[in-house]
Design a protein around this motif. Structure first.
Motif, PDB file in Angstrom:
ATOM      1  N   VAL A  34      -8.374   8.664  11.701  1.00  0.00           N
ATOM      2  CA  VAL A  34      -8.751   7.922  10.503  1.00  0.00           C
ATOM      3  C   VAL A  34     -10.217   7.526  10.644  1.00  0.00           C
ATOM      4  CG1 VAL A  34      -8.383   5.841   9.128  1.00  0.00           C
ATOM      5  CG2 VAL A  34      -6.428   7.034  10.120  1.00  0.00           C
ATOM      6  N   ILE A  91      -8.180   9.063   5.542  1.00  0.00           N
ATOM      7  CA  ILE A  91      -7.116   9.443   6.473  1.00  0.00           C
ATOM      8  C   ILE A  91      -7.105  10.967   6.625  1.00  0.00           C
ATOM      9  CG2 ILE A  91      -4.640   9.303   6.952  1.00  0.00           C
ATOM     10  CD1 ILE A  91      -4.524   6.918   5.034  1.00  0.00           C
ATOM     11  N   PHE A 119      -8.582   5.751  15.543  1.00  0.00           N
ATOM     12  CA  PHE A 119      -9.462   5.394  14.431  1.00  0.00           C
ATOM     13  C   PHE A 119     -10.910   5.504  14.913  1.00  0.00           C
ATOM     14  CE2 PHE A 119      -5.455   3.487  13.525  1.00  0.00           C
ATOM     15  CZ  PHE A 119      -5.351   3.379  12.145  1.00  0.00           C
ATOM     16  N   ASP A 151       2.296   2.404   7.303  1.00  0.00           N
ATOM     17  CA  ASP A 151       2.564   2.990   5.991  1.00  0.00           C
ATOM     18  C   ASP A 151       2.747   4.504   6.087  1.00  0.00           C
ATOM     19  OD1 ASP A 151       1.377   4.112   3.159  1.00  0.00           O
ATOM     20  OD2 ASP A 151       2.388   2.180   2.913  1.00  0.00           O
ATOM     21  N   ILE A 152       1.894   5.166   6.872  1.00  0.00           N
ATOM     22  CA  ILE A 152       2.011   6.620   7.029  1.00  0.00           C
ATOM     23  C   ILE A 152       3.317   6.971   7.734  1.00  0.00           C
ATOM     24  CG2 ILE A 152       1.008   8.660   8.118  1.00  0.00           C
ATOM     25  CD1 ILE A 152      -0.525   7.713   5.688  1.00  0.00           C
ATOM     26  N   TYR A 205      -9.550   5.222   0.786  1.00  0.00           N
ATOM     27  CA  TYR A 205      -9.197   3.905   0.296  1.00  0.00           C
ATOM     28  C   TYR A 205     -10.200   2.852   0.792  1.00  0.00           C
ATOM     29  CZ  TYR A 205      -4.775   6.504   0.081  1.00  0.00           C
ATOM     30  OH  TYR A 205      -3.820   7.461  -0.133  1.00  0.00           O
ATOM     31  N   MET A 256     -13.248   5.246   9.494  1.00  0.00           N
ATOM     32  CA  MET A 256     -13.274   3.904   8.921  1.00  0.00           C
ATOM     33  C   MET A 256     -14.652   3.277   9.043  1.00  0.00           C
ATOM     34  SD  MET A 256     -10.928   0.582  10.052  1.00  0.00           S
ATOM     35  CE  MET A 256      -9.452   1.174   9.225  1.00  0.00           C
ATOM     36  N   ALA A 299      -5.696  -3.916   9.153  1.00  0.00           N
ATOM     37  CA  ALA A 299      -5.781  -2.696   8.343  1.00  0.00           C
ATOM     38  C   ALA A 299      -5.293  -1.490   9.139  1.00  0.00           C
ATOM     39  CB  ALA A 299      -7.208  -2.481   7.861  1.00  0.00           C
ATOM     40  N   ARG A 319      -1.518  -1.560   9.278  1.00  0.00           N
ATOM     41  CA  ARG A 319      -0.907  -1.233   7.990  1.00  0.00           C
ATOM     42  C   ARG A 319      -1.001   0.264   7.692  1.00  0.00           C
ATOM     43  NH1 ARG A 319      -1.984  -5.548   3.199  1.00  0.00           N
ATOM     44  NH2 ARG A 319      -0.386  -4.176   2.291  1.00  0.00           N
ATOM     45  N   ILE A 320      -2.124   0.873   8.066  1.00  0.00           N
ATOM     46  CA  ILE A 320      -2.286   2.313   7.836  1.00  0.00           C
ATOM     47  C   ILE A 320      -1.258   3.099   8.646  1.00  0.00           C
ATOM     48  CG2 ILE A 320      -3.831   4.279   8.195  1.00  0.00           C
ATOM     49  CD1 ILE A 320      -6.174   2.261   7.703  1.00  0.00           C
ATOM     50  N   LEU A 353      -0.122   4.820   1.018  1.00  0.00           N
ATOM     51  CA  LEU A 353      -1.183   5.675   1.548  1.00  0.00           C
ATOM     52  C   LEU A 353      -0.663   7.069   1.841  1.00  0.00           C
ATOM     53  CD1 LEU A 353      -2.692   3.117   4.115  1.00  0.00           C
ATOM     54  CD2 LEU A 353      -3.224   3.366   1.677  1.00  0.00           C
ATOM     55  N   TRP A 386       0.840  -1.191   0.000  1.00  0.00           N
ATOM     56  CA  TRP A 386       0.000   0.000   0.000  1.00  0.00           C
ATOM     57  C   TRP A 386       0.880   1.248   0.000  1.00  0.00           C
ATOM     58  CZ3 TRP A 386      -4.157  -1.205   4.353  1.00  0.00           C
ATOM     59  CH2 TRP A 386      -4.934  -2.287   3.944  1.00  0.00           C
TER      60      TRP A 386
END
Length: 527
Positions: free
Chosen positions: A339, A126, A136, A373-374, A112, A341, A366, A369-370, A106, A104
């Motif tokens: 975030v 996000i 979240f 990744d950020i 997404y 969601m 998820a 991973r968010i 992001l 990913w």
């Protein structure tokens, strides 16, 4: 007879048109629908141009989503179709489709989503001020409903009748499935000409199956003793009368032996015609039995939504629609630090213990991973743990409205009514995940936005159902409130809820995404 005929002629041909308003002039007219709709008519699904729109809660007004919900329900015969339609709407709104199997990339401000098994979906936006470790804000619901599913070997013949063997899924009110116009929908695996395989959704829109009741002349005491069918032997849909020409059966003998008796050749032919493929190319299937009657409005004031699968597609639609609309305009995420969601799971009706159910770590994976990744790989100490502690989950599942004919089934002081707002669910034994803190925060959100809430507690002498709320709350320790739209006839093939409650739920969920951060920071419990 002559006098009667003259009276009939007089009524039919001489009576002048009514010039003053009457009850008939207020009845809604059928409206045209776009070519992509699945029905030639949609009773009471929208308001015609001639019908006055006197309030913001009327279908067709800019602030009501009821008409769109009806469209969604009519598209979503199965959990697969519900997920596919949500996917279509998210893509149309500008959300980017991710794949769990791939890397990913992001960015803050991005929107997404991904699907799993085409029956589970996680979508998120996000905040532009989000940093790893922030919370979240999640609304979770489920895409499945009690239904009948075809057995792996569904082909059966009885008394020269072609029958379709089914198994019960979830805790349905199975007596309501008798004498309904039924069909099949779901997914099949199709073999391509090059030897590859394709996943395709199918829906046979015409009435195809029927589960006939036994005539009262052959069951004289049914009204006194109750209707008590055997679900293995009596709940078998009738599809057709076996034809003398057995050509299709003969042709089927040459097909894959693993699929012999899996599907009637006639049913396989019907499905292949829907998919525009050869019957021999259907190599696997996962099909539900579905009611063909469209979802619509009803009641003297058109205040009710009459539909199958309200539990829990009504909550699912309000949730992902609220997410879409909460970040649909430029600038909606500029000041957001969290975030937003939505998570829609399958298999809630049977305990959530599957790869696509809430028992799987889909949502928490998820989240990780968010944040990772950020952070571009530079994840500090306790980032994930801090994120979970700052998160908040709304477990949205339909609630039991008080039944006017069975009021004693509700606790005396907790009788939620339709058209009176969202229901906050409480249970001291943790069948619901609501606490005093989460109930306050959620109710405060409604107070600020002038949105009504009600409370539900089950009677002490009755068992209490549960939701995905406790499963997700205990998964990583996320604060959770259980809530729902009040309805009647839960788990019937045809359910009912209030039209205004749909708009209330949508507005509540949208307000949750847009302003929960400001409310949450005002209360410190473990400081």
């Amino acid at each position: 007879m002559a006098a009667i005929s003259r009276l009939q002629v007089q009524f039919l041909h001489i009576t002048p048109p009514l010039k003053s308003p009457s009850v008939f002039s207020r009845l809604p007219q059928f409206s045209r629908i776009s070519p992509r709709k699945f029905f030639t008519h949609r009773p009471l699904c929208s308001v015609s141009d001639s019908t006055p729109q006197s309030s913001s809660s009327e279908i067709g007004s800019s602030s009501s989503i009821v008409g769109d919900l009806l469209d969604y329900l009519n598209e979503s015969w199965t959990q697969f179709h519900a997920t596919a339609e949500a996917k279509r709407q998210l893509v149309a709104a500008g959300f980017h489709l991710l794949n769990e199997d791939e890397d990913w990339n992001l960015k803050p401000g991005g929107r997404y989503f991904f699907t799993r098994n085409m029956s589970c979906l996680v979508a998120f936006s996000i905040g532009e001020k989000y940093v790893p470790g922030n919370g979240f804000h999640v609304i979770a619901a489920h895409t499945d409903s009690p239904c009948l599913k075809l057995k792996p070997k569904s082909s059966s013949n009885k008394c020269n009748c072609l029958m379709v063997n089914v198994q019960t899924y979830g805790g349905g009110l199975w007596h309501t499935w008798f004498d309904r116009d039924l069909s099949v929908a779901g997914r099949v695996i199709v073999r391509g000409s090059d030897g590859s395989y394709f996943h395709k959704l199918v829906k046979v829109r015409r009435p195809l199956l029927r589960i006939p009741t036994l005539a009262i002349h052959l069951d004289r005491t049914v009204n006194q003793d109750g209707f008590k069918p055997n679900f293995e032997t009596h709940l078998i849909p009738l599809m057709a009368i076996k034809m003398k020409d057995n050509s299709m059966e003969s042709e089927d003998e040459g097909n894959d032996p693993l699929l012999k008796d899996a599907l009637h050749p006639l049913l396989k032919q019907v499905i292949s015609e829907e998919l525009c493929c050869a019957a021999d190319d259907i190599v696997s299937f996962e099909l539900n039995v579905c009611d063909t009657q469209p979802s619509c409005l009803g009641g003297g004031n058109e205040e009710f939504i009459l539909s199958g699968r309200l539990d829990n597609l009504a909550s699912s639609y309000c949730a992902f629609r609220a997410l879409i609309d909460s970040c649909g305009s430029h600038g909606d995420l500029i000041s957001e630090q969290a975030v937003r969601m939505v998570a829609l799971f399958d298999n809630e009706e049977v305990g959530s213990g599957s790869i696509q159910g809430a028992g799987a770590p889909t949502m928490f994976q998820a989240m990780r991973r968010i944040a990772s990744d950020i952070a571009q790989g530079h994840v500090g100490e306790g980032v994930f743990e801090r994120a979970f502690r700052q998160s908040f989950l709304v477990s949205a599942d339909m609630a039991h409205g008080v039944h006017p004919n069975f009021m004693d089934k509700h606790e005396e002081h907790h009788r939620p009514e339709m058209q009176k707002g969202l229901v906050i669910k409480h249970n001291a034994n943790q069948r619901y995940a609501t606490s005093g803190v989460t109930a306050f925060l959620f109710r405060e959100l409604g107070r600020i936005h002038n949105l009504p809430t009600q409370d539900f507690v089950v009677r002490n002498d009755m068992g209490c159902g549960s939701t995905i709320g406790p499963i997700l709350a205990s998964g990583v320790g996320i604060r959770t409130v259980d809530c729902g739209i009040p309805q009647l006839s839960m788990h019937s093939i045809r359910e009912i809820c209030g039209k205004e409650d749909i708009d209330t739920a949508y507005k509540y969920f949208k307000a949750f995404y847009q302003s929960f951060s400001s409310i949450d920071r005002k209360l410190k419990v473990d400081a």
